[in-house]
Structure formats: C-alpha cells, structure tokens
Motif scaffolding. Structure first.
Motif, short mmCIF file in Angstrom:
data_model
loop_
_atom_site.label_atom_id
_atom_site.label_comp_id
_atom_site.label_asym_id
_atom_site.label_seq_id
_atom_site.Cartn_x
_atom_site.Cartn_y
_atom_site.Cartn_z
N ALA A 1 -46.73 -33.60 -87.90
CA ALA A 1 -46.88 -33.60 -89.42
C ALA A 1 -46.51 -35.25 -89.63
O ALA A 1 -45.60 -35.60 -88.99
CB ALA A 1 -46.27 -32.65 -90.43
N ASP A 2 -46.98 -35.62 -90.71
CA ASP A 2 -46.34 -37.11 -91.04
C ASP A 2 -45.36 -36.82 -92.27
O ASP A 2 -45.76 -36.28 -93.34
CB ASP A 2 -47.64 -37.97 -91.86
CG ASP A 2 -47.09 -39.29 -92.28
OD1 ASP A 2 -45.64 -39.60 -92.27
OD2 ASP A 2 -47.95 -40.12 -92.51
N LYS A 3 -44.08 -36.88 -92.01
CA LYS A 3 -42.99 -36.59 -92.78
C LYS A 3 -42.60 -37.40 -93.71
O LYS A 3 -41.86 -37.41 -94.86
CB LYS A 3 -41.86 -36.21 -91.99
CG LYS A 3 -41.97 -35.19 -90.99
CD LYS A 3 -42.11 -33.67 -91.88
CE LYS A 3 -41.98 -32.62 -90.57
NZ LYS A 3 -42.24 -31.45 -91.48
N GLN A 4 -43.47 -38.65 -93.90
CA GLN A 4 -43.37 -39.68 -94.85
C GLN A 4 -41.96 -40.26 -94.96
O GLN A 4 -41.29 -40.66 -95.97
CB GLN A 4 -43.70 -39.04 -96.17
CG GLN A 4 -45.24 -38.72 -96.29
CD GLN A 4 -46.20 -40.02 -96.33
OE1 GLN A 4 -45.99 -41.09 -96.71
NE2 GLN A 4 -47.26 -39.66 -95.25
N ASN B 1 -41.88 -41.04 -86.65
CA ASN B 1 -43.08 -41.87 -86.69
C ASN B 1 -43.89 -42.36 -85.53
O ASN B 1 -44.65 -43.21 -85.36
CB ASN B 1 -42.24 -43.27 -87.53
CG ASN B 1 -42.16 -42.96 -88.92
OD1 ASN B 1 -43.15 -43.20 -89.61
ND2 ASN B 1 -40.73 -42.87 -89.38
N GLU B 2 -43.43 -41.59 -84.48
CA GLU B 2 -44.05 -41.74 -83.27
C GLU B 2 -45.65 -41.24 -83.58
O GLU B 2 -45.68 -39.88 -84.28
CB GLU B 2 -43.53 -40.91 -82.00
CG GLU B 2 -42.35 -41.77 -81.32
CD GLU B 2 -42.27 -41.26 -80.04
OE1 GLU B 2 -42.89 -40.27 -79.32
OE2 GLU B 2 -41.10 -41.76 -79.33
N LYS C 1 -41.79 -39.98 -76.83
CA LYS C 1 -43.02 -39.78 -75.72
C LYS C 1 -42.42 -40.59 -74.42
O LYS C 1 -42.69 -40.11 -73.45
CB LYS C 1 -43.98 -40.72 -76.15
CG LYS C 1 -45.09 -40.66 -75.32
CD LYS C 1 -46.27 -41.30 -75.85
CE LYS C 1 -47.66 -41.00 -75.06
NZ LYS C 1 -48.91 -40.90 -75.58
N ALA C 2 -41.29 -41.53 -74.37
CA ALA C 2 -40.48 -42.09 -73.36
C ALA C 2 -39.95 -41.11 -72.44
O ALA C 2 -39.96 -41.35 -71.30
CB ALA C 2 -39.54 -42.94 -73.75
N PHE C 3 -39.83 -39.61 -72.84
CA PHE C 3 -39.22 -38.67 -72.31
C PHE C 3 -40.08 -37.42 -71.68
O PHE C 3 -39.45 -36.43 -71.61
CB PHE C 3 -37.90 -38.40 -72.89
CG PHE C 3 -36.95 -39.39 -73.19
CD1 PHE C 3 -35.94 -39.84 -72.25
CD2 PHE C 3 -36.89 -40.06 -74.32
CE1 PHE C 3 -35.18 -40.77 -72.21
CE2 PHE C 3 -35.94 -41.10 -74.43
CZ PHE C 3 -35.12 -41.49 -73.44
#
Length: 171
Positions: A36-39, A27-28, A99-101
């Motif tokens: 992709a948006d895996k829902q 969900n990032e 993203k933090a990594f």
C-alpha cells in the motif's frame, strides 16, 4: 535489544530511531505496489507512522511488526511480524524487505523466526497471511514455510481482492 534472532538476522521493535529506514522502505515502488501507499513522505511522518502503527500495536496487542536487521553490522533489511486487525480475530503475518535484500533468503528466515515466536510466546495455533493477487515472491515465501492458499477475499484494509493463506500449527 533483539527480541528474536536467527542465524543471520536480529529482530526487534521498531523505534523512532528507525524512521529513515522506514521512510525509505515505505516508499519503495515494490512496497507501494505490493502492499500500500502509506502516504509517508518525510522523516516527521515516518516517526508519526512508527508511533501510530508499530508502537501502538506493541502497546495494545503485545506484539506487532518488527525491524529485521543483519546480525553482522545491524543493517536494517526489512520488517516482519504479526498484525492484529480490528476486524479480524487472528494472527496475520506481515513482512516487507528492501529490494536490495531480496533473493537472499532473509524473508523466509525472518518469517520462520516470527512464526516460532508466535507459537512459543504468544501460543498462536493458526496464522493467516495476505498477498496481492500477483505477488509471486511473497506467495513462494509463504508456501515454502507451510502456508496453504485458502481463498480470494476482499479485505477491509485493501482496495483490491487479495489472496488469503493459512497456516495451522500444533503446539
């Protein structure tokens, strides 16, 4: 238990116990935009996603996407592994990191470790990797480890055109 290790990373199969991290990663905004948006929007959906994709691939193919954690503290930082698509007959490298990594060299380190595993254990001679057209960070990572741009292709798994890279290795 680690399937692979590198200097800073531990790489193992994803399990239901990793659902919270997988939910967060999927969900990032960068994951949704770049992959992709895996829902997947709940822990229950994350557990089902792990079973339907990660665990199914381990069972069906003998490999798949793996959890990448820092060796020190076992902190999950991303996923990296090899994908077998129903419509392709090759080893596709895939990876995504929280993203933090980013910008710490973890993606490159994990990719090299997974490619080595693919070569030595799975006896793969060629790998492909797919990026969205403008994912400059992934493009740089792929080129740093030896992948070469091959073509622009519309793949069945994606709605838009993608950049396809290849890496051929000598065993």
């Amino acid at each position: 238990m680690a399937l692979m290790t590198s200097e800073r990373l531990s790489i193992r199969q994803v399990t239901a116990a990793d659902a919270s991290f997988i939910l967060s990663l999927l969900n990032e905004p960068s994951f949704i935009e770049g992959i992709a948006d895996k829902q997947v929007h709940s822990l229950e959906q994350a557990v089902k996603y792990i079973d339907d994709s990660f665990t199914k691939s381990y069972h069906d193919n003998g490999y798949g996407m793996y959890l990448v954690s820092l060796r020190e503290g076992e902190i999950p930082v991303g996923i990296c592994g090899l994908i077998r698509r129903e419509y392709r007959d090759d080893f596709e490298l895939g990876y995504a990191f929280a993203k933090a990594f980013w910008s710490k060299g973890y993606a490159q380190e994990a990719v090299k470790t997974v490619l080595n595993y693919g070569q030595t254990v799975l006896e793969a001679k060629e790998f492909i990797a797919v990026t969205s057209m403008d994912n400059q960070a992934s493009i740089k990572t792929l080129e740093r480890v030896g992948f070469v741009f091959n073509c622009i292709e519309k793949l069945a798994a994606y709605d838009e055109e993608s950049r396809l890279y290849k890496l051929t290795v000598e065993l």
